[in-house]
Each structure stands twice: as structure tokens, then as C-alpha cells.
Enzyme design. Sequence first.
Site: not given
Length: 571
Positions: A105, A382, A400-402, A453, A474-475
Site C-alpha cells: 500500500r 482498481t 490500484t491507482l485509486n 483500503s 469497486g471501491g
Amino acid sequence: MKQWIIGLALGLSFQVMAAPPPVSYSVEEDVFHPVKARNGMVSSVDAIATRVGVDILKQGGNAVDAAVAVGFALAVTHPQAGNLGGGGFMMLHTASGKVTAIDFRETAPARASRDMFLDDKGNADSKKSLTSHLASGTPGTVAGLTLALGKYGSLPLNKVMQPAIGLARKGIVVNDALADDLKQYGSEVLPQHANSRAIFWKADKPLAKGERLVQTNLAKSLEMIAENGADAFYKGHIAEQIATEMAKHGGLIDKADLAGYRAVERTPVRGDYRGYQIYAMPPPSSGGIHIIQILNILENFDLAKYGFGSADAIQLVAEAEKYAYADRSKYLGDPDFVKVPEAALTSKAYAKSLAQKIDLNRARPSSEIGPGNLTPYESDQTTHFSVVDKAGNAVAVTYTLNTTFGTGIVAGDTGILMNNEMDDFSAKPGTPNVYGLVGGEANAVGPRKRPLSSMSPTLVLKDGKTWLVTGSPGGSRIITTVLQMVLNTIDFGMNVAEASNAPRFHHQWQPDELRLEKGFSPDTIRLLKQKGQNVVVKPAMGSTQSIMVAPDGTLYGAADPRSVDDLAAGY
């Protein structure tokens, strides 16, 4: 685009707490057909990257070799989320039986401060935390992938990176997924930065389907890493370029932040559900703890008796999700900075106390739910990919990059897109982030902290052997998407393709709404509303990439039909 059927209604009935239904591996009898292989399987969001992984397996590489190759390849073929400038998590089950978690992370720069994303009125400013140079945390992907390869892989770094280097240098044909995302999301961030525009734009438009994307600078960065390892990223030319980019535009990442970054190997969160062993990512991911917490709550009910897609089954799961997300808002953060009450949150006794609060016939308003008292129990964009090899090594990676394309900022001449993960901190306690998630002091911005996260790469074992490897983007919906893959396979007896195709639902406490995909019965929706659920029907959620292992060792893979251009393949 794949066509998928979502109107499932399985009327299964089993005794309370009985053994879970046996999973059928007879493809001819399946409603949906998973991909079948004996020697190895890869499932990812991009067909080219999947084939890269399968080729590494064919060359004698193990699942970790293939996963690292896929991770670097996705940085080229799926720049929306595949990355060198972001971070993520890896879950690994080795053929020898070890289960471990690798945390790569991003971390907040050393100069990050508690109120850095507040405006002059003390309100959270999403532009600062999403699209400015301040939005980027120190990237972890290169450190994480090279750590995994060095400790658990079998092939040299330059070999597993060659496919990604070739794809970047020779170029790829823009597929549907990339063309759609460049048009829909990339137009908001990429054209604002000359380095990014030069890569992803042609004249005054984003690259379209069928056009070629060549990433020469990214190829050079990949070559540096292949030759010199992670130091090339964290201490060499790439680090110099990232630090210079940040210094020019008010960002905080400097060379010391990069040189000091470390990926961390952690002990996974473990739970037991109806005879299966669940291994998932520990903090700073909230996914593992809350998947196990929700499963612990649901183990007090016979979901199979109610049947998949029934109002009663959805009611039970949604109410359990509310309690978990409420706890998330208070207790979860970077374990290196705050004490996360993992034992209490994953306690069967605590789960039973929450289960006793659930009313099958009445939805409890979120306003009546808050973080629990744990004292008695103490002791979007993501991407995910899964790999299993013939020896039994299994890898689940979510990184991910967010948001899509991150900040949209390419650092200098590196060709590397930077993340906007700083938005995952709580800019202001009680204020939702871009995914609507509410956080507290435990997830406040702080120097060198890792933001909380929802990424949830997950392994399910049966009798000590890998049974299911899964995960999703999917956040805030990652947790519930992965949860439903576990429920669909264990409680409702679906194979991996059926479980991936089944319609999904989601509740995250705040806002107080039960989100359903299209495909649930109108009668189910009506009954849920009668129970007091605030039902909303919204577009598809998640993009699971999953592999199931049969008792005889046969591998079954499934790429989520909600995505275009993804692929599960084996040999």
C-alpha cells in the site's frame, strides 16, 4: 462485450448449520461454464495480461512468477488501474502450505499533515485529495512485486518483466475497455497534463478503439527496473523524476520518501465459515476483517434455506453489512500507527451479539446503528488478478491507482501515472471520501501512514488446500462483492462462473441505501421495501477474477462478465 444472464433464483433448502452443499464440477450440467485447465490458471481484467501470465506458467514459472508478470503487464495494457505508480495487496498460499500477505500500500509522504486537504473554511477539498500533486502517496507496487518474486518466485526479474517491456515499446491496440475509460474518465484528468496528453491523446482526442498505444518512456522505466530491481524505482532516475515532478507542482513526495519505502509481509486475517478456512488481507486493508466479521454474523443463519436472491437472504446480508461498515468507520486504520481491534472484530461472540440485533422483517435504519462496543470481545477503479499453478501455489492480487488513471499525472519522462490514494485517508472525520465511505481519527492523514483500503484479495481453503481464489475492484463495494463470491459458492452451491454471473447487492451503512444490480425479481425488491430497506437499482458493481480448485486438482477459472476484454485462461 460478453452477454450475461442475471435472473437467477435458486430454491435451495438445507438444514441449519448443515455441511455446505457439494459444488458440482461437471461443466456439462453448469448454467454458466468456467474455463477448465489442469496445469495452471490466470484470470485478469485484460486478455493480453492474462496470456502473459499463462505463458510464464508454460515456461516453468510458478504462480508468483506469473502474478508478477501480470502485474507489470497490466501497467502497460490497463493503465486505468494497472500501475507502477500506485500500490496494493497480495495474498499467497504456497504449495508447502504457508499463507501470507504482502502489503505494498502507498504511504503518506513525511511532510503530510493532518489537515492538508481542508480548505480555508475547514471543509474537505476533494480537488486537493483527488487531482492535485498532493493527492499522491509514495507508490508501493514495484516494491511489493519484487519482494514477492524474490522471496516466493522461481524466475529472475528481467525474465518476468520482458513481456511488459515488449508491450510498452511495440505498443498495444486500444481495446473497448481502455477506449471507453479514456473517453469517460481520462478526459477529466489526462489532458490537463502535457506528459499524460502526449501518451494517451492523438491530436485533440483520446486514443480510440483500434488505435495503437505506444509507451516508449514507460518501456524505458520498465527496463531500468528489470535490470536494477526496485532500487531503479526508489533510488535511481525514476525516483529523481517523481521527486522533481512533485517539487515543481506543490506535491510532497521527495527522494527520501521514495528511498525509505518498504513493502511489508503481514500475517493474514483468518476466519472459519461452515467448515471452510478464510484467509484475507489484514489492515491497512479493512476488507479481510470485515469479510470475516460479516461471515461470522451470517453463520448464525441458514442462508441456503432462504435461497439465493430471496428477500430474506438479502435482508440478512445487508443488515450484517451495516454493522461491519459502522465498525469500519471507527476502528480501522494503519496498524503501524493505531491499535486495530482485530481479535474483537473477528470474534464469533461479537458476531453473535450483532446477529441477535438483526430482524428478518425490519431493516434497522443506519441512524440507529453505530460502531459497536468492543470491550467485552478484546483478547473504482482498481483491478484484481488471480493465479494458481499446478503445484498448488495460489496468488490473489488487488492493486490500484485509486480512481481511474489516478491523478492523471505522469511523472516527468517516466511514463508512470501517479496515484491519488491520499483521498483514502479521512480528510475530516465524518466526511465521506469519493466512495462515500466515512472514516474517523484512526484513518486520519499522518506522515508515513498507509491509508485505509477496501481491497480484499481473498483465499478460501478446504482441509488445508486452496478451494477459491478471488478478489475485485469497486471501491467501497469490494468487500461486499468478494463476500458474495464466498456466499455464492459455499452457501448456494454455485460454481465459480455462476457465482461471478449472479447479480450483486451492497449496503455500506452510510448512505442508508441498499444498492441492487438489475436482475433481481420485482417481488424481491417489493418485499425488501416492505421490510424498510431503501432500495436503489444502480449499474453493475465489481469485476471479480476468480479461480476454483476441484478436489481432484482441476482448475476452474472465471472472468467477470461485467468487464469487457478480461479473460480467464489456463493450460
